[in-house]
Design a protein around this motif. Structure first.
Motif, mmCIF file in Angstrom:
data_model
loop_
_atom_site.group_PDB
_atom_site.id
_atom_site.type_symbol
_atom_site.label_atom_id
_atom_site.label_comp_id
_atom_site.label_asym_id
_atom_site.label_seq_id
_atom_site.Cartn_x
_atom_site.Cartn_y
_atom_site.Cartn_z
ATOM 1 N N TYR A 50 29.587 -48.056 62.774
ATOM 2 C CA TYR A 50 29.304 -47.086 61.706
ATOM 3 C C TYR A 50 28.474 -47.718 60.582
ATOM 4 O O TYR A 50 27.617 -47.065 59.999
ATOM 5 N N TYR A 56 28.145 -44.437 57.260
ATOM 6 C CA TYR A 56 29.085 -44.484 56.137
ATOM 7 C C TYR A 56 28.381 -44.119 54.818
ATOM 8 O O TYR A 56 29.033 -43.740 53.846
ATOM 9 N N SER A 59 29.206 -41.068 52.522
ATOM 10 C CA SER A 59 30.604 -40.651 52.725
ATOM 11 C C SER A 59 31.358 -41.001 51.448
ATOM 12 O O SER A 59 30.859 -41.738 50.596
ATOM 13 N N GLY A 73 35.406 -42.885 54.348
ATOM 14 C CA GLY A 73 34.579 -42.961 55.540
ATOM 15 C C GLY A 73 34.521 -41.722 56.404
ATOM 16 O O GLY A 73 33.729 -41.665 57.334
ATOM 17 N N ARG A 116 36.592 -43.300 62.458
ATOM 18 C CA ARG A 116 35.710 -43.831 61.426
ATOM 19 C C ARG A 116 36.385 -44.076 60.078
ATOM 20 O O ARG A 116 35.844 -44.788 59.235
ATOM 21 N N GLN A 117 37.538 -43.475 59.851
ATOM 22 C CA GLN A 117 38.177 -43.625 58.549
ATOM 23 C C GLN A 117 38.924 -44.949 58.434
ATOM 24 O O GLN A 117 39.540 -45.413 59.386
#
Length: 181
Positions: A50, A56, A59, A73, A116-117
């Motif tokens: 990412y 990112y 975000s 994220g 992704r977080q």
């Protein structure tokens, strides 16, 4: 003797996360994260994917709870969910703990659901660590510079957005994220 012990512990602590380094720039300041490829290879590779594809950027840190953690994220400034790659294997049993300033993968109730977080711990959150009865949350790095910026996030007033609590009223946005040489 005590000085030697302290110096040795500082050296060990500094080398635990001596992997790739990522600079995170936000609209309130910058911080640096060192990653641990040795103990969390899947999480680090996922995170760097990412970082490298630039997704990112723009975000936000959408969940910030003082004394607990700052999570980001996964959403843009307008709170739209961002596209994610396939979920990864939970590496929480890697021996790295959710201690202050560490970065870990966020997930759902399914231990192998992280995408992704990520979140940064504001405290030693032992209840997030792996145990026989708890799948835990995989730590994969540590903030090594600029933790004051991360702490500053927790000073911002929050609200509820679309049923999600602890959302900063003024978005805390990632403006740039890149690997450092």
């Amino acid at each position: 003797m005590m000085k030697t012990l302290i110096a040795t512990l500082a050296l060990v602590s500094a080398t635990v996360f001596a992997g790739p380094t990522v600079q995170v720039e936000t609209n309130i300041g910058s911080f640096t994260v060192e990653l641990n490829e040795e103990k969390a290879p899947v999480s680090v590779a996922n995170f760097l994917r990412y970082v490298d594809d630039g997704s990112y950027v723009n975000s936000q840190f959408h969940r910030v709870i003082p004394g607990f953690m700052a999570q980001g994220g996964g959403f843009d400034e307008k709170f739209n969910r961002l596209p994610a790659n396939n979920a990864i294997q939970n590496e929480a049993a890697n021996g790295l703990d959710n201690d202050i300033a560490t970065i870990a993968m966020a997930r759902t109730q399914d231990p192998d659901s992280a995408t992704r977080q990520f979140f940064i711990n504001y405290a030693d959150n032992d209840f997030l660590n792996y145990s026989v009865s708890n799948p835990g949350y995989a730590v994969f790095g540590k903030v090594t510079e600029g933790f004051d910026v991360v702490k500053k996030m927790s000073e911002k007033p929050t609200r509820t957005v679309r049923g999600m609590r602890d959302v900063p009223m003024d978005p805390i946005v990632i403006t740039k994220m890149e690997r450092l040489p």
